[in-house]
Enzyme design. Structure first.
Site, PDB file in Angstrom:
ATOM      1  CG  ASN A 193      -7.636  -2.013  -5.617  1.00 52.68           C
ATOM      2  OD1 ASN A 193      -6.703  -2.772  -5.380  1.00 52.68           O
ATOM      3  ND2 ASN A 193      -8.035  -1.096  -4.733  1.00 52.68           N
ATOM      4  CD1 TRP A 194     -12.176  -5.192 -10.126  1.00 53.52           C
ATOM      5  CD2 TRP A 194     -11.248  -4.474 -12.029  1.00 53.52           C
ATOM      6  NE1 TRP A 194     -11.445  -6.240 -10.661  1.00 53.52           N
ATOM      7  CE2 TRP A 194     -10.867  -5.819 -11.826  1.00 53.52           C
ATOM      8  CE3 TRP A 194     -10.770  -3.808 -13.174  1.00 53.52           C
ATOM      9  CZ2 TRP A 194     -10.045  -6.511 -12.713  1.00 53.52           C
ATOM     10  CZ3 TRP A 194      -9.953  -4.509 -14.060  1.00 53.52           C
ATOM     11  CH2 TRP A 194      -9.597  -5.841 -13.820  1.00 53.52           C
ATOM     12  CB  SER A 237      -8.484  -5.486  -3.879  1.00 51.88           C
ATOM     13  OG  SER A 237      -9.128  -4.244  -4.087  1.00 51.88           O
ATOM     14  CG  ASP A 263      -2.086   0.947   1.087  1.00 52.49           C
ATOM     15  OD1 ASP A 263      -2.372   1.374  -0.052  1.00 52.49           O
ATOM     16  OD2 ASP A 263      -2.709   1.270   2.112  1.00 52.49           O
ATOM     17  CB  SER A 278      -7.591  -3.992   2.755  1.00 53.49           C
ATOM     18  OG  SER A 278      -7.462  -2.746   3.406  1.00 53.49           O
ATOM     19  NE  ARG A 335      -4.111   7.140  -7.006  1.00 49.51           N
ATOM     20  CZ  ARG A 335      -4.020   6.778  -5.717  1.00 49.51           C
ATOM     21  NH1 ARG A 335      -3.825   7.676  -4.784  1.00 49.51           N
ATOM     22  NH2 ARG A 335      -4.147   5.508  -5.378  1.00 49.51           N
TER      23      ARG A 335
HETATM   24  C1  IPE Z   1      -5.251  -2.905  -0.562  1.00 51.24           C
HETATM   25  O1  IPE Z   1      -4.934  -1.575  -0.723  1.00 51.24           O
HETATM   26  C2  IPE Z   1      -5.234  -3.605  -1.882  1.00 51.24           C
HETATM   27  C3  IPE Z   1      -3.917  -3.744  -2.507  1.00 51.24           C
HETATM   28  C4  IPE Z   1      -2.786  -3.479  -1.941  1.00 51.24           C
HETATM   29  C5  IPE Z   1      -3.926  -4.244  -3.850  1.00 51.24           C
HETATM   30  P1  IPE Z   1      -6.087  -0.446  -0.867  1.00 51.24           P
HETATM   31  O2  IPE Z   1      -5.406   0.864  -0.916  1.00 51.24           O
HETATM   32  O3  IPE Z   1      -6.976  -0.795  -1.991  1.00 51.24           O
HETATM   33  O4  IPE Z   1      -6.864  -0.674   0.498  1.00 51.24           O
HETATM   34  P2  IPE Z   1      -7.845   0.250   1.316  1.00 51.24           P
HETATM   35  O5  IPE Z   1      -8.931   0.627   0.364  1.00 51.24           O
HETATM   36  O6  IPE Z   1      -7.051   1.444   1.741  1.00 51.24           O
HETATM   37  O7  IPE Z   1      -8.294  -0.567   2.471  1.00 51.24           O
HETATM   38  C1  IPE Z   2      -1.370   0.349  -3.439  1.00 51.69           C
HETATM   39  O1  IPE Z   2      -1.182   1.718  -3.400  1.00 51.69           O
HETATM   40  C2  IPE Z   2      -1.594  -0.173  -4.847  1.00 51.69           C
HETATM   41  C3  IPE Z   2      -2.953  -0.670  -5.107  1.00 51.69           C
HETATM   42  C4  IPE Z   2      -3.909  -0.714  -4.234  1.00 51.69           C
HETATM   43  C5  IPE Z   2      -3.224  -1.155  -6.451  1.00 51.69           C
HETATM   44  P1  IPE Z   2      -2.394   2.741  -3.434  1.00 51.69           P
HETATM   45  O2  IPE Z   2      -2.690   3.068  -4.856  1.00 51.69           O
HETATM   46  O3  IPE Z   2      -3.546   2.213  -2.655  1.00 51.69           O
HETATM   47  O4  IPE Z   2      -1.759   4.006  -2.723  1.00 51.69           O
HETATM   48  P2  IPE Z   2      -2.438   4.981  -1.672  1.00 51.69           P
HETATM   49  O5  IPE Z   2      -3.041   4.132  -0.606  1.00 51.69           O
HETATM   50  O6  IPE Z   2      -3.485   5.737  -2.417  1.00 51.69           O
HETATM   51  O7  IPE Z   2      -1.330   5.841  -1.196  1.00 51.69           O
HETATM   52 MG    MG Z   3      -4.092   2.365  -0.686  1.00 50.00          MG
END
Ligand code: IPE
Ligand code: IPE
Ligand code: MG
Length: 223
Positions: free
Chosen positions: A61-62, A58, A13, A188, A26
């Protein structure tokens, strides 16, 4: 530390925050995160680790902006394409996630093909199993497992072993150590069944800032 090989899982994360702190988009964070993963995969292979499982994307994440999802998909193609390096390090690639033929599956064909090719081309490697959770959700996994385990025998006769046997990859052992970066202390929806008994290490470091030294600090909680 245990004599048997360990299973370490990572919730990678903080890619977005890493980028924001540098005034970058990003997507740059996801690119840097993919590089960090290559470093951590090498480091894990050099230690007493038999299974490294990482949360790449995840089922939740979509809903991110389309351009970001597209970039994350491209990063997975790159990750699954590092075949020379993976073979050199004797690492076997594995994948857990929603089956491509399941309703709701959205994994594009080019990512499906990269996953299949990586699995096939590294199948003979034995030092470490590197599992990428892509389009993965613990609840989706457990719901499917419960459905599979109860079909034919009736729900009242399902026991934990049958749920275990119906997970996406029943050969994955329970997790010994779960690492989550970027200061969040949530699970998560990751490996909900398999983390029973795991130690958990939270670090303030964002995933792209993850290093072999920080990985060793995490492993030290097992001592
Ligand atoms: C968890 O990270 C999923 C992955 C690392 C792929 P997210 O950034 O999606 O999780 P939440 O939404 O903060 O819990
Ligand atoms: C983790 O980093 C990667 C995925 C969940 C795919 P994030 O994209 O969630 O990064 P933050 O949490 O917004 O910093
Ligand atoms: Mg994140």
């Amino acid at each position: 530390m245990a004599d048997r090989k360990l299973h370490v899982a990572c919730i990678m994360d903080g890619n977005g925050r890493w980028a924001r702190r540098r005034g970058l988009p990003r997507t740059a964070g996801h690119t840097a995160g993919e590089e960090a993963l290559a470093v951590i995969t090498r480091a894990a292979g050099d230690r007493n680790i038999g299974w490294l499982t990482v949360f790449g994307f995840s089922t939740e994440n979509w809903i991110r902006p389309r351009a970001e999802v597209r970039h994350i998909l491209a990063m997975h193609k790159k990750l699954f394409g590092r075949l020379d390096e993976l073979n050199e390090n004797d690492v076997r690639v594995n994948w857990i996630g929603r089956r491509f033929d399941e309703p709701g599956s959205r994994t594009p064909g080019y990512v499906q093909r990269a996953i299949k090719r990586a699995i096939d081309d590294t199948a003979g490697n034995t030092r470490m199993v590197f599992t990428v959770a892509f389009d993965y959700g613990g609840r989706a996994e457990l719901t499917r497992a419960a459905q599979l385990a109860s079909s034919g025998r009736g729900a009242a006769h399902v026991d934990p072993k049958q749920i275990s046997d119906a997970l996406y990859d029943p050969s994955l052992p329970d997790v010994d150590l779960l690492i989550r970066t970027s200061g969040e202390t949530r699970i998560s929806n990751f490996l909900l069944w398999q983390i029973n008994g795991a130690k958990v290490y939270f670090t303030e470091k964002t995933w792209p800032d993850m290093t072999a030294e920080e990985f060793d600090r995490a492993l030290a909680v097992l001592n």
